[in-house]
Design an enzyme around this catalytic site. Structure first.
Site, short mmCIF file in Angstrom:
data_model
loop_
_atom_site.label_atom_id
_atom_site.label_comp_id
_atom_site.label_asym_id
_atom_site.label_seq_id
_atom_site.Cartn_x
_atom_site.Cartn_y
_atom_site.Cartn_z
N SER A 157 -0.29 24.93 13.38
CA SER A 157 0.07 25.85 14.46
C SER A 157 0.01 25.17 15.83
O SER A 157 0.29 25.81 16.84
CB SER A 157 -0.87 27.06 14.44
N HIS A 210 6.20 26.26 10.57
CA HIS A 210 5.05 27.07 10.98
C HIS A 210 5.32 28.55 10.74
O HIS A 210 6.09 29.18 11.47
CB HIS A 210 4.72 26.80 12.45
N ASN A 220 2.18 30.00 19.86
CA ASN A 220 0.77 29.80 20.22
C ASN A 220 0.59 29.23 21.62
O ASN A 220 -0.47 29.41 22.23
CB ASN A 220 0.07 28.92 19.18
#
Length: 293
Positions: free
Chosen positions: A121, A142, A192
């Site tokens: 991530s 991902h 993220n």
């Protein structure tokens, strides 16, 4: 030409690994789910069974779909079990040294044309690819958590990833019924890079006494229409994973705005990692979650 992917290996039977195995098997791929722990493999299969049963109850899939998906998943405790896979996706803990060791050992048993992918991530795909014998056939795939429910998959090319690897990976994701967002190979990619600083800021808000756990989560759920509050979401992701991503951002971008909150560090040091350890910003050991601050 893009490689044809028929058999998929998944390294790690935890939350992400069993989710990827689930959606791949349901989409018609033969799957080898690998983990060094027999107990984790057993637990992973139980989770897949339960999640498929839930989909059947909601009429998302049929009993026949479920039975066929389960039959396509084979379990293996050795990397040798992945030798004839066309694509292998690693879902190990978010620690670069652990992932690099896995890739070094994996490549020794894989066929030369196999594609290797990481579900990381946050960690550089280019650096991870350098630990393999096939950087041109290495890519970041991902998935979002929980995998069976979330529609998005980020695809991240390393500097050496070739076009055929990218196209084969994109085709694989499409067959899973997921949407692709292509990200450049920068720390934490897209989702993220945006999400974790928000969570970290929510923890700072708690740390500084601006609000308590309930107030912060209620504020974002009711004031911004987020489906989960940021502290509840942090517990769901895992506070250790949140910390690892913030450390990658802080080190990789050298910007103080990504400094992990000391309270996040303290919770991880205490082993309060969220739902998976039954305690994080909430205590999950009772009938209903109770804030720990």
């Amino acid at each position: 030409m893009a490689a044809v992917i028929k058999k998929v290996g998944v390294i790690g039977a935890g939350q992400m690994g069993n989710g990827i195995a689930h959606v791949a098997a349901l989409a018609g791929f033969d799957v080898v789910l690998n983990d060094i722990s027999a107990d984790r493999l057993k637990s992973g299969m139980a989770t897949i069974n339960g999640n498929l049963a839930r989909q059947v109850s909601k009429k998302g899939v049929t009993e026949d779909d479920k039975a066929k998906a389960i039959s396509r998943i084979k379990l293996g405790e050795k990397l040798d079990d992945l030798a004839d896979c066309d694509l292998v996706i690693e879902t190990a803990v978010e620690k670069e040294e652990v992932k690099r060791k896995i890739f070094h050992d994996l490549c020794a048993v894989l066929k030369p044309e196999a594609i290797v992918a990481s579900d990381t991530s946050s960690i550089s795909i280019t650096r991870l690819a350098a630990a393999t014998d096939r950087p041109e056939r290495f890519i970041g795939i991902h998935f979002m958590n929980p995998v069976p429910l979330m529609e998005l998959v980020e695809l991240i090319r390393g500097i050496a990833t070739d076009d055929s690897t990218f196209e084969a990976s994109k085709e694989f994701v499409a067959k899973l019924g997921k949407q692709v967002a292509v990200s450049e190979d920068f720390p934490a990619f897209i989702v993220n890079r945006i999400l974790l600083p928000m969570i970290n800021e929510a923890i700072y808000t708690l740390y500084e006494g601006v609000g308590n756990v309930e107030a912060i989560d209620a504020a974002m759920k009711l004031g911004a229409h987020h489906p989960m509050g940021p502290l509840e979401l942090a517990d769901f992701i895992g506070l250790d994973t949140c910390l690892s991503i913030m450390q990658v951002l802080h080190e990789g971008l050298a910007d103080s705005k990504y400094r992990p909150c000391p309270l996040l560090v303290k919770y991880v040091e205490a082993g309060w990692l969220g739902r998976k350890t039954q305690r994080g910003f909430y205590d999950y050991r009772g009938a209903k979650p109770v804030p720990t601050r």
